[in-house]
Write an enzyme that holds these catalytic residues in place. Sequence first.
Site, PDB file in Angstrom:
ATOM      1  N   ASP A   1      -7.607  20.153   8.681  1.00 20.83           N
ATOM      2  CA  ASP A   1      -7.343  20.738   9.988  1.00 20.83           C
ATOM      3  C   ASP A   1      -6.116  20.117  10.657  1.00 20.83           C
ATOM      4  O   ASP A   1      -6.102  18.906  10.917  1.00 20.83           O
ATOM      5  CB  ASP A   1      -8.574  20.528  10.870  1.00 20.83           C
ATOM      6  CG  ASP A   1      -8.718  21.575  11.941  1.00 20.83           C
ATOM      7  OD1 ASP A   1      -7.695  22.173  12.314  1.00 20.83           O
ATOM      8  OD2 ASP A   1      -9.841  21.801  12.418  1.00 20.83           O
ATOM      9  N   ASP A   2      -5.104  20.929  10.904  1.00 18.03           N
ATOM     10  CA  ASP A   2      -3.922  20.506  11.670  1.00 18.03           C
ATOM     11  C   ASP A   2      -3.048  19.470  10.962  1.00 18.03           C
ATOM     12  O   ASP A   2      -2.317  18.736  11.634  1.00 18.03           O
ATOM     13  CB  ASP A   2      -4.331  19.940  13.040  1.00 18.03           C
ATOM     14  CG  ASP A   2      -4.773  21.013  14.022  1.00 18.03           C
ATOM     15  OD1 ASP A   2      -4.956  22.162  13.595  1.00 18.03           O
ATOM     16  OD2 ASP A   2      -4.957  20.696  15.210  1.00 18.03           O
TER      17      ASP A   2
ATOM     18  N   CYS B   1      -6.550  27.923  13.839  1.00 15.85           N
ATOM     19  CA  CYS B   1      -7.758  27.682  13.038  1.00 15.85           C
ATOM     20  C   CYS B   1      -8.489  28.949  12.600  1.00 15.85           C
ATOM     21  O   CYS B   1      -8.585  29.244  11.412  1.00 15.85           O
ATOM     22  CB  CYS B   1      -8.738  26.808  13.819  1.00 15.85           C
ATOM     23  SG  CYS B   1      -8.072  25.215  14.309  1.00 15.85           S
TER      24      CYS B   1
ATOM     25  N   LYS C   1     -16.289  22.310   9.041  1.00 13.45           N
ATOM     26  CA  LYS C   1     -16.015  23.128  10.227  1.00 13.45           C
ATOM     27  C   LYS C   1     -15.997  24.624   9.911  1.00 13.45           C
ATOM     28  O   LYS C   1     -15.251  25.071   9.044  1.00 13.45           O
ATOM     29  CB  LYS C   1     -14.667  22.685  10.810  1.00 13.45           C
ATOM     30  CG  LYS C   1     -14.111  23.576  11.907  1.00 13.45           C
ATOM     31  CD  LYS C   1     -12.796  23.019  12.418  1.00 13.45           C
ATOM     32  CE  LYS C   1     -12.037  24.053  13.241  1.00 13.45           C
ATOM     33  NZ  LYS C   1     -10.792  23.530  13.809  1.00 13.45           N
TER      34      LYS C   1
ATOM     35  N   HIS D   1     -15.978  27.554  12.603  1.00 12.01           N
ATOM     36  CA  HIS D   1     -15.038  28.144  13.566  1.00 12.01           C
ATOM     37  C   HIS D   1     -14.756  29.633  13.319  1.00 12.01           C
ATOM     38  O   HIS D   1     -13.633  30.103  13.502  1.00 12.01           O
ATOM     39  CB  HIS D   1     -13.729  27.353  13.597  1.00 12.01           C
ATOM     40  CG  HIS D   1     -13.012  27.512  14.917  1.00 12.01           C
ATOM     41  ND1 HIS D   1     -11.745  27.034  15.147  1.00 12.01           N
ATOM     42  CD2 HIS D   1     -13.393  28.107  16.075  1.00 12.01           C
ATOM     43  CE1 HIS D   1     -11.362  27.323  16.382  1.00 12.01           C
ATOM     44  NE2 HIS D   1     -12.355  27.978  16.970  1.00 12.01           N
TER      45      HIS D   1
ATOM     46  N   HIS E   1      -7.716  17.109  13.220  1.00  9.19           N
ATOM     47  CA  HIS E   1      -7.666  17.761  14.528  1.00  9.19           C
ATOM     48  C   HIS E   1      -8.001  16.744  15.623  1.00  9.19           C
ATOM     49  O   HIS E   1      -8.757  15.806  15.392  1.00  9.19           O
ATOM     50  CB  HIS E   1      -8.688  18.905  14.545  1.00  9.19           C
ATOM     51  CG  HIS E   1      -8.519  19.898  15.649  1.00  9.19           C
ATOM     52  ND1 HIS E   1      -8.756  19.580  16.969  1.00  9.19           N
ATOM     53  CD2 HIS E   1      -8.163  21.211  15.638  1.00  9.19           C
ATOM     54  CE1 HIS E   1      -8.557  20.656  17.720  1.00  9.19           C
ATOM     55  NE2 HIS E   1      -8.179  21.652  16.935  1.00  9.19           N
TER      56      HIS E   1
ATOM     57  N   ASP F   1      -4.917  24.195   7.434  1.00 10.03           N
ATOM     58  CA  ASP F   1      -5.189  25.506   8.040  1.00 10.03           C
ATOM     59  C   ASP F   1      -4.047  26.010   8.911  1.00 10.03           C
ATOM     60  O   ASP F   1      -3.947  27.196   9.195  1.00 10.03           O
ATOM     61  CB  ASP F   1      -6.491  25.481   8.846  1.00 10.03           C
ATOM     62  CG  ASP F   1      -6.419  24.586  10.081  1.00 10.03           C
ATOM     63  OD1 ASP F   1      -5.526  23.720  10.146  1.00 10.03           O
ATOM     64  OD2 ASP F   1      -7.270  24.743  10.975  1.00 10.03           O
ATOM     65  N   ASN F   2      -3.185  25.102   9.361  1.00 14.79           N
ATOM     66  CA  ASN F   2      -1.995  25.487  10.140  1.00 14.79           C
ATOM     67  C   ASN F   2      -1.090  24.271  10.261  1.00 14.79           C
ATOM     68  O   ASN F   2      -1.406  23.200   9.736  1.00 14.79           O
ATOM     69  CB  ASN F   2      -2.367  26.019  11.530  1.00 14.79           C
ATOM     70  CG  ASN F   2      -3.371  25.170  12.281  1.00 14.79           C
ATOM     71  OD1 ASN F   2      -4.497  25.601  12.541  1.00 14.79           O
ATOM     72  ND2 ASN F   2      -2.999  23.941  12.622  1.00 14.79           N
TER      73      ASN F   2
END
Length: 564
Positions: free
Chosen positions: A54-55, A92, A146, A148, A239, A297-298
């Site tokens: 994540d991130d 996300c 996660k 989401h 994140h 994811d990004n």
Amino acid sequence: MKMFIFSVLASLFAFTSLTCGYQMSWENWNGNSQNRVNNLDKTTQPHIIFILVDDQGFRDVGYHGSEIKTPTLDRLAAQGVKLENYYVQPLCSPSRSQLMTGRYQIHTGLQHSVIRPTQANCLPLENVTLPQKLRQAGYSTHMVGKWHLGFYKRGCMPTQRGFDTFFGSLLGSGDYYSHYKCDGPGMCGYDLYEGEEAAWEQDRGQYSTLMFTQKAVDILAHHNPQKPLFLYLAFQAVHSPLQVPALYLERYKSIPNLHRRKYAAMVSCLDEAIHNLTLALKRYGFYHNTVIVYSSDNGGQPMAGGSNWPLRGSKATYWEGGIRAVGFVHSPLLVNKGTQCRALIHITDWFPTLVSLGEGTLDEDLNLDGYDVWEAISEGRPSPRQDILHNIDPIYTKAKNGSWKAGYGLWNTAIRAALRVGHWKLLTGVPGYSDWVPPQTFSSLLLTNRWHNERIRWDRGKSIWLFNITADPYERVDLSLHYPHIVKKMLLRLAQYNRTAIPVRYPAKDSRSNPNFNGGVWGPWYKEDEDDRETNLLTNYLAKKRRKKKEKKKKEKKKKKRKL
């Protein structure tokens, strides 16, 4: 200007104690364990381990030049295939939805922002998911981490969308130790689940990176390696909030910027967790027949310690820094190991690629936007993908100077959109924060005062950009005025995509979502009669759409007959 362009172009050319802090040697294998692996009858279907982090910023991995130490990721990538032209979505929920369905956001109604915990919204139930297809092919499917993708009703939960088991969080973020999340004053609740119930009994206040890794290893320990396994491990890290066991901060004392220091420590902990997971794959007899996919994811968020340097922009933007991701595939089954794949690959491609790899079926009515890219990754063949619709968001803030005229009457450039076709990338509307953010290693200053020399003033008021991403991956030279014919072709392609879009799903806040009404837990709050009503509305909408499609086909047939 010519010299500037020239300079840009020239620059292109367990197992373990189940803690992050303890590592076993990569090569030290017990002879009996290795013999057990060799004696296993190989299943024809490979085990699939998909690791989504994540991130993590584009630069935040050792092999991209980071000061953060990631020996495990560097080794796995070096022995596998590095994906160096790989794209995800800028946020996300959109990335996760496209991974799960193989479909663009415009085809699931999730074009705008993320799924909020207070919204009666989730990945639309009519979409078949990746775990559903793999389960049909005989896989055991497990998710850790996660989600989401919405939870307002039971049908949205991971175990209702194809996963045999689920252990993790439903929301987009939360405390790494207490597993609580607040979404405003008086809107706080617990967010750790086992299946479809709160995991109170399993919660020991453990740091989530450690906890999720231990759960994944437990799944491996109790699964028969002769039966195909799909494990989706979606880490909360890295994140915000920036939380990490203290021992990791010791490694990065030299970084004065506290956010960057904590972030670096979180990445190191994540790296060691993946090391432990890989050792478990070997110990329990999975590794020889496993495909490991690693993806962020990004893009990274500089305000929270991340770095996408030298790419432009950050998380939540359509610049390369928001959508170009760290990614690689590691597997003994790869034909060409130790290589870089520069073929165009998008997160929607994992659905058809992994289903095909798992000997599942891909029905035509799935209407996929993804492609099977396994041969491009494994054998170095050309990618079947020629373009990527990064997104069209009709309700995002409109560009003040955007207009149909600026879009040659083909497209309203006030609308936020981005499209990649071959070497070209087109952006319209307001793409988001557009600075190039150098690494924060040696700075403790505030973001607003740090990079004045990199700020771009001349593009204020613009609503359309064109870049040759192959020649200019840093998006420094806008070519929209030099190649109007390319701009027109890409605007026309955007308009064609837009005609296939369904309405945006972004409902207002629902006060019944408050955890105070649900035993202090974030969880489903919709009632069955409301589910029925929603289903009827959806059925009516789809029926109406089918009728229009049939009427259109009839009219086209009549026109053809007239011509004849």
